[in-house]
Design a protein around this motif. Structure first.
Motif, PDB file in Angstrom:
ATOM      1  N   ALA A   1     -61.663  -2.221 -15.037  1.00 45.54           N
ATOM      2  CA  ALA A   1     -60.998  -1.240 -14.193  1.00 45.54           C
ATOM      3  C   ALA A   1     -61.042  -1.630 -12.723  1.00 45.54           C
ATOM      4  N   LYS A   2     -61.959  -2.538 -12.368  1.00 44.91           N
ATOM      5  CA  LYS A   2     -62.070  -2.990 -10.977  1.00 44.91           C
ATOM      6  C   LYS A   2     -61.170  -4.190 -10.687  1.00 44.91           C
ATOM      7  N   PHE A   3     -60.673  -4.826 -11.753  1.00 45.69           N
ATOM      8  CA  PHE A   3     -59.858  -6.017 -11.563  1.00 45.69           C
ATOM      9  C   PHE A   3     -58.479  -5.658 -11.023  1.00 45.69           C
ATOM     10  N   LYS A   4     -57.880  -6.620 -10.356  1.00 49.41           N
ATOM     11  CA  LYS A   4     -56.509  -6.452  -9.903  1.00 49.41           C
ATOM     12  C   LYS A   4     -55.566  -6.580 -11.098  1.00 49.41           C
ATOM     13  N   GLY A   5     -54.391  -6.050 -10.927  1.00 47.82           N
ATOM     14  CA  GLY A   5     -53.407  -6.134 -11.993  1.00 47.82           C
ATOM     15  C   GLY A   5     -52.748  -4.784 -12.231  1.00 47.82           C
ATOM     16  N   LYS A   6     -51.810  -4.751 -13.138  1.00 46.32           N
ATOM     17  CA  LYS A   6     -51.060  -3.531 -13.434  1.00 46.32           C
ATOM     18  C   LYS A   6     -51.950  -2.504 -14.123  1.00 46.32           C
ATOM     19  N   VAL A   7     -51.949  -1.319 -13.566  1.00 43.01           N
ATOM     20  CA  VAL A   7     -52.703  -0.216 -14.152  1.00 43.01           C
ATOM     21  C   VAL A   7     -51.797   0.522 -15.133  1.00 43.01           C
ATOM     22  N   THR A   8     -52.282   0.739 -16.360  1.00 40.77           N
ATOM     23  CA  THR A   8     -51.463   1.414 -17.376  1.00 40.77           C
ATOM     24  C   THR A   8     -52.194   2.651 -17.901  1.00 40.77           C
ATOM     25  N   SER A   9     -51.414   3.529 -18.481  1.00 43.20           N
ATOM     26  CA  SER A   9     -52.000   4.745 -19.053  1.00 43.20           C
ATOM     27  C   SER A   9     -52.910   4.403 -20.227  1.00 43.20           C
ATOM     28  N   LYS A  10     -52.604   3.318 -20.955  1.00 45.25           N
ATOM     29  CA  LYS A  10     -53.420   2.931 -22.103  1.00 45.25           C
ATOM     30  C   LYS A  10     -54.827   2.536 -21.669  1.00 45.25           C
ATOM     31  N   GLN A  11     -54.930   1.917 -20.501  1.00 39.29           N
ATOM     32  CA  GLN A  11     -56.246   1.537 -19.995  1.00 39.29           C
ATOM     33  C   GLN A  11     -57.093   2.775 -19.700  1.00 39.29           C
ATOM     34  N   TYR A  12     -56.480   3.733 -19.030  1.00 43.82           N
ATOM     35  CA  TYR A  12     -57.207   4.977 -18.753  1.00 43.82           C
ATOM     36  C   TYR A  12     -57.536   5.715 -20.055  1.00 43.82           C
ATOM     37  N   GLU A  13     -56.598   5.669 -20.984  1.00 47.89           N
ATOM     38  CA  GLU A  13     -56.815   6.349 -22.244  1.00 47.89           C
ATOM     39  C   GLU A  13     -58.001   5.744 -22.985  1.00 47.89           C
ATOM     40  N   LEU A  14     -58.131   4.404 -22.947  1.00 51.29           N
ATOM     41  CA  LEU A  14     -59.265   3.745 -23.598  1.00 51.29           C
ATOM     42  C   LEU A  14     -60.577   4.208 -22.974  1.00 51.29           C
ATOM     43  N   LEU A  15     -60.608   4.254 -21.660  1.00 49.13           N
ATOM     44  CA  LEU A  15     -61.821   4.730 -20.988  1.00 49.13           C
ATOM     45  C   LEU A  15     -62.133   6.174 -21.382  1.00 49.13           C
ATOM     46  N   ALA A  16     -61.097   6.981 -21.467  1.00 47.14           N
ATOM     47  CA  ALA A  16     -61.311   8.375 -21.860  1.00 47.14           C
ATOM     48  C   ALA A  16     -61.906   8.467 -23.259  1.00 47.14           C
ATOM     49  N   LYS A  17     -61.373   7.693 -24.196  1.00 47.66           N
ATOM     50  CA  LYS A  17     -61.872   7.728 -25.564  1.00 47.66           C
ATOM     51  C   LYS A  17     -63.300   7.206 -25.652  1.00 47.66           C
ATOM     52  N   LEU A  18     -63.609   6.172 -24.859  1.00 48.82           N
ATOM     53  CA  LEU A  18     -64.966   5.636 -24.856  1.00 48.82           C
ATOM     54  C   LEU A  18     -65.967   6.658 -24.339  1.00 48.82           C
ATOM     55  N   TYR A  19     -65.567   7.391 -23.319  1.00 50.58           N
ATOM     56  CA  TYR A  19     -66.469   8.412 -22.792  1.00 50.58           C
ATOM     57  C   TYR A  19     -66.581   9.609 -23.741  1.00 50.58           C
ATOM     58  N   VAL A  20     -65.513   9.854 -24.514  1.00 49.95           N
ATOM     59  CA  VAL A  20     -65.616  10.871 -25.555  1.00 49.95           C
ATOM     60  C   VAL A  20     -66.659  10.454 -26.580  1.00 49.95           C
ATOM     61  N   ARG A  21     -66.614   9.161 -26.963  1.00 47.45           N
ATOM     62  CA  ARG A  21     -67.592   8.627 -27.918  1.00 47.45           C
ATOM     63  C   ARG A  21     -69.012   8.764 -27.375  1.00 47.45           C
ATOM     64  N   LYS A  22     -69.149   8.623 -26.068  1.00 49.43           N
ATOM     65  CA  LYS A  22     -70.464   8.705 -25.429  1.00 49.43           C
ATOM     66  C   LYS A  22     -70.844  10.140 -25.067  1.00 49.43           C
ATOM     67  N   SER A  23     -69.914  11.093 -25.354  1.00 53.97           N
ATOM     68  CA  SER A  23     -70.142  12.520 -25.070  1.00 53.97           C
ATOM     69  C   SER A  23     -70.328  12.794 -23.583  1.00 53.97           C
ATOM     70  N   VAL A  24     -69.610  12.045 -22.757  1.00 50.94           N
ATOM     71  CA  VAL A  24     -69.634  12.288 -21.309  1.00 50.94           C
ATOM     72  C   VAL A  24     -68.320  12.992 -20.958  1.00 50.94           C
ATOM     73  N   ALA A  25     -68.331  14.332 -21.012  1.00 50.69           N
ATOM     74  CA  ALA A  25     -67.097  15.112 -20.932  1.00 50.69           C
ATOM     75  C   ALA A  25     -66.385  14.976 -19.592  1.00 50.69           C
ATOM     76  N   ASP A  26     -67.127  15.007 -18.491  1.00 47.46           N
ATOM     77  CA  ASP A  26     -66.489  14.955 -17.170  1.00 47.46           C
ATOM     78  C   ASP A  26     -65.717  13.659 -16.979  1.00 47.46           C
ATOM     79  N   SER A  27     -66.333  12.534 -17.367  1.00 48.88           N
ATOM     80  CA  SER A  27     -65.646  11.249 -17.224  1.00 48.88           C
ATOM     81  C   SER A  27     -64.462  11.148 -18.177  1.00 48.88           C
ATOM     82  N   ALA A  28     -64.635  11.671 -19.387  1.00 48.11           N
ATOM     83  CA  ALA A  28     -63.531  11.656 -20.343  1.00 48.11           C
ATOM     84  C   ALA A  28     -62.353  12.456 -19.793  1.00 48.11           C
TER      85      ALA A  28
END
Length: 638
Positions: A121-148
């Motif tokens: 997420a810190k790298f340069k390049g095109k930001v896509t909704s799928k990237q954010y969605e992956l982070l959201a799902k990972l935080y759901v798996r980790k039960s971190v609701a605010d970050s998700a």
């Protein structure tokens, strides 16, 4: 394992299926190498944390191309190997890093996937909704609701609300954390994309209702109708608008209706309900426009509405035609057919066709589920067949006097509701009985040939009716209609002060919808005028009659005009009184002895002996013993 790219980074063991990718023959790896291992995850994490990165763009590009080729050919395991090689060759590439993180996520290596995704997420390049969605799902798996929640919102914004899968996943997360406010927003975006699928639509309606967003519910029905063309949704929207008193919008939508489906008819019905008691003419005008100008198909239901409003507006001839068609065409819809027959009975009575009126009352009783014995008894009473009326009423009273709810049929709350409903039905029957009694009494009183014995019987009938009404008030002291009928009955019994006190109590509640206020004011006003005890009472009565006329200006009642004329006569304004009497154009006026009584008195006061003589002679035909008429004609014999 990955080939060294000339850097001192530890060799990564990321392969799902290790394959030699040179010109050597392909060798199938054992099945247990088809998933990321703990060692693989640790190696990726080491790459993520490493600060020394060597890039080989050519190798990365070649591996990227080969990975896509393998995917097109269905070689998913080989494709994963090349994706990993591409990432190793260019480990600061945002796209490749997220791609590998996605594969780690799919294979359950959540910790490594989250570490890699956070770094990517810190790298340069095109930001896509799928990237954010992956982070959201990972935080759901980790039960971190605010970050998700944070990354779901970023993903949604990045996708401009157009990713249905993302929206649905986000909605599931919001359901889990009970964030109903945000859930409403997400469903508002998702519903149009799934064509307002019933399950989600119903959930959204419930959410809005729970949040007391009634206006939003109405708008939701409108949006759903616009998207799907489902007329039932428009009907529900109209109902909601009506509940919110958004009358102009209800009528505007109804003005577009030309069909005759049940939903179309429901919309028209709701629009008609927006017209109050004083707007009957406006309601009829609206219906006529729909039928005659807009070309709306005249279904039996619409015909029933048209006939009913014509009837209430005094257009009895056309009402008769339309309501009779309703009865013949709505045989399969007994509720409307019964109401049509009820109205036809009323019209027949107003035209003094009593046998026909009773016939339609019998039909009404036969068409109603469970019958309508009270209406039939009332019809017998109006037709002067009092014996049949009382037999029918007595049989129904007998049932109610012994009625008790069956034990054990319902819980205590339901049982109480059943009792309340039964009590209301009992009071309604008592009122019907009282009305029949008063009808018979009035018939005796209006008969100019009635002797003292018959007039005494009329008093007995009214006294018995009074007992019924008193019983009703003991059960429900708030029933103003009963108080009105009692006030009228007391006046006819000659108990004027009791009657007027009750009228004053009614006027103190002016504006409540239970009563026909013009009728109340006219009756009380006329009683004060006719009794003629003091100039002050006459003036008060006259003002009440004027108020009744003002409230009833759409359809001016002949009875109200007669009251006004009589008030002017009592005040000594004879010319105005005569002019007012001449405004009465009713066809039934020649059968009304009060009309001739008032007209004769006014004409006599103006010195119009010839006209007064004619009026009083007409009066004597109806009331042979009328004192004022006999005296005038006796003094003015030719």
């Amino acid at each position: 394992m990955f080939r060294s790219l000339g850097c001192s980074i530890a060799v990564l063991s990321l392969a799902l299926c290790l394959c030699a990718c040179s010109s050597a023959p392909h060798k199938q790896e054992p099945a247990n190498n088809t998933q990321f291992t703990a060692t693989d995850s640790a190696a990726i994490k080491a790459v993520v944390e490493s600060k020394k990165v060597t890039r080989d763009i050519d190798v990365a590009h070649e591996s990227f191309i080969r990975a896509q080729e393998m995917e097109l050919r269905g070689e998913k395991q080989l494709a994963e190997v090349f994706w990993q090689r591409a990432y190793e060759a260019d480990p600061r590439n945002r796209y490749l890093a997220f791609n590998v993180a996605e594969r780690l996520f799919v294979h359950g290596n959540d910790s490594a996937a989250l570490a890699l995704a956070n770094e990517a997420a810190k790298f340069k390049g095109k930001v896509t909704s799928k990237q954010y969605e992956l982070l959201a799902k990972l935080y759901v798996r980790k039960s971190v609701a605010d970050s998700a929640r944070k990354y779901f919102k970023l993903a949604l914004d990045s996708a401009h609300g157009q990713d249905m899968t993302l929206l649905y996943d986000y909605s599931l997360f919001l359901e889990a954390v009970q964030d109903t406010k945000e859930l409403v927003r997400v469903y508002d975006i998702l519903l149009p994309q799934v064509n307002y699928i019933q399950s989600l639509f119903a959930r959204q309606v419930n959410l809005l209702l729970e949040q007391n967003k009634d206006s939003a519910v109405v708008e939701l029905f409108g949006k759903a109708h616009y998207a799907t063309g489902d007329k039932s949704l428009l009907a529900k929207m109209v109902q909601g608008l009506s509940m919110q008193k958004r009358v102009a919008e209800v009528r505007a939508i109804a003005d577009t209706i030309t069909g005759t489906t049940e939903d179309d008819e429901a919309i028209i019905n709701v629009a008609l309900l927006t017209y109050g008691e004083q707007e009957q003419q406006a309601a009829l005008k609206f219906l006529k426009k729909k039928v005659y100008d807009d070309g709306m198909s005249v279904s039996p239901v619409i015909m029933y509405y048209l006939g009913s409003y014509e009837y209430s507006s005094g257009e009895k001839d056309s009402a008769w035609v339309h309501l009779e068609k309703v009865y013949t065409k709505l045989g399969k819809n007994p509720a409307y057919a019964a109401q049509a027959c009820r109205a036809l009975s009323g019209i027949a009575f107003s035209n003094d066709k009593k046998k026909e009126a009773v016939r339609y009352a019998v039909l009404t009783d036969s068409l109603q589920p469970g019958g309508d014995k009270e209406f039939l008894a009332m019809a017998y009473g109006y037709a002067e067949n009092y014996q049949k009326a009382y037999v029918l009423l007595d049989s129904m009273l007998g049932v109610w006097s012994h009625w008790r709810p069956m034990d054990g049929i319902a819980d205590s709350t339901t049982l109480e509701l059943i009792k309340l409903k039964a009590d209301r039905a009992h009071r309604r029957l008592q009122n019907t009985y009282a009305r029949v009694l008063v009808t018979e009494a009035r018939g005796i009183e209006d008969d100019g040939k009635a002797d003292t014995l018959k007039l005494s019987y009329a008093v007995e009938l009214r006294t018995k009716a009074e007992l019924f009404w008193e019983s009703m008030l003991m059960a429900d002291s708030t029933d103003m209609f009963v108080r009105f009928t009692m006030a009228m009955n007391l006046e006819r019994l000659g108990r004027y002060d009791d009657s007027f006190r009750m009228f004053e109590k009614l006027l103190a509640r002016y504006g409540q919808l239970q009563l026909d206020w013009p009728e109340v004011m006219n009756y009380y006003g006329y009683s004060l005028i006719d009794l003629n005890r003091t100039p002050e009472e006459v003036e008060k009565g006259y003002k009440l009659v004027l108020k009744a006329l003002e409230l009833d200006k759409d359809v001016v009642s002949d009875a109200f005009l007669d009251s006004k004329a009589w008030g002017l006569y009592r005040k000594g304004q004879y010319e105005e009184a005569l002019a007012t009497m001449l405004l009465i154009k009713s066809k039934n006026v020649t059968k009304d002895y009060v009309y001739w009584e008032h007209l004769g008195a006014i004409q006599a006061a103006l010195g119009k002996k010839a006209e007064a003589t004619k009026s009083y002679k007409n009066l004597l035909k109806l009331r042979p013993r009328h004192k004022a008429a006999r005296e005038f004609l006796g003094k003015n014999k030719k």
